[in-house]
Write a protein that holds these residues in place. Structure first.
Motif, mmCIF file in Angstrom:
data_model
loop_
_atom_site.group_PDB
_atom_site.id
_atom_site.type_symbol
_atom_site.label_atom_id
_atom_site.label_comp_id
_atom_site.label_asym_id
_atom_site.label_seq_id
_atom_site.Cartn_x
_atom_site.Cartn_y
_atom_site.Cartn_z
ATOM 1 N N GLY A 33 0.824 -1.215 0.000
ATOM 2 C CA GLY A 33 0.000 0.000 0.000
ATOM 3 C C GLY A 33 0.850 1.254 0.000
ATOM 4 N N ALA A 34 1.932 1.233 0.765
ATOM 5 C CA ALA A 34 2.844 2.377 0.788
ATOM 6 C C ALA A 34 3.519 2.529 -0.576
ATOM 7 N N GLY A 35 3.874 1.417 -1.191
ATOM 8 C CA GLY A 35 4.469 1.480 -2.532
ATOM 9 C C GLY A 35 3.537 2.146 -3.521
ATOM 10 N N VAL A 42 1.661 7.108 -6.679
ATOM 11 C CA VAL A 42 0.701 8.211 -6.842
ATOM 12 C C VAL A 42 1.404 9.544 -6.604
ATOM 13 N N LEU A 43 2.218 9.601 -5.551
ATOM 14 C CA LEU A 43 2.965 10.830 -5.268
ATOM 15 C C LEU A 43 3.875 11.188 -6.445
ATOM 16 N N ALA A 44 4.514 10.196 -7.023
ATOM 17 C CA ALA A 44 5.382 10.436 -8.180
ATOM 18 C C ALA A 44 4.594 11.083 -9.321
ATOM 19 N N ASP A 45 3.403 10.580 -9.575
ATOM 20 C CA ASP A 45 2.595 11.138 -10.656
ATOM 21 C C ASP A 45 2.175 12.579 -10.346
ATOM 22 N N GLY A 102 8.628 3.736 -4.806
ATOM 23 C CA GLY A 102 7.424 2.924 -4.981
ATOM 24 C C GLY A 102 7.704 1.659 -5.755
ATOM 25 N N ALA A 103 8.479 1.771 -6.815
ATOM 26 C CA ALA A 103 8.809 0.589 -7.625
ATOM 27 C C ALA A 103 9.629 -0.411 -6.824
ATOM 28 N N GLU A 104 10.539 0.088 -6.001
ATOM 29 C CA GLU A 104 11.362 -0.799 -5.166
ATOM 30 C C GLU A 104 10.497 -1.601 -4.200
#
Length: 76
Positions: A24-26, A31-34, A52-54
């Motif tokens: 969920g955090a990922g 979303v934050l990146a976008d 997030g990807a990691e």
């Protein structure tokens, strides 16, 4: 602007509870990146996307191992 703040608050909340490495955090990092990309904060977006990807890649890998371990003796 408020969405970025909500993402950051959510990530802080999950870190405080030891859940910062869960899927969920990922997803929130993605979303934050976008959102940061939309604001043209490309370095911030790249960092958030990487984080997030990691996290998500780690969970996908675990899920695959779990599935294959539990189904290794199945005669499909």
């Amino acid at each position: 602007r408020e969405a970025v703040r909500t993402c950051r608050e959510t990530l802080a909340w999950s870190d405080e509870r030891g859940a910062g490495a869960f899927p969920g955090a990922g997803a929130v990092w993605v979303v934050l990146a976008d959102l940061l990309r939309e604001k043209n904060d490309l370095p911030g977006a790249a960092g958030a996307a990487d984080r997030g990807a990691e996290i998500l890649a780690r969970w996908i890998s675990r899920s695959r191992r779990f599935f294959f371990w539990h189904t290794r003796d199945q005669d499909w």
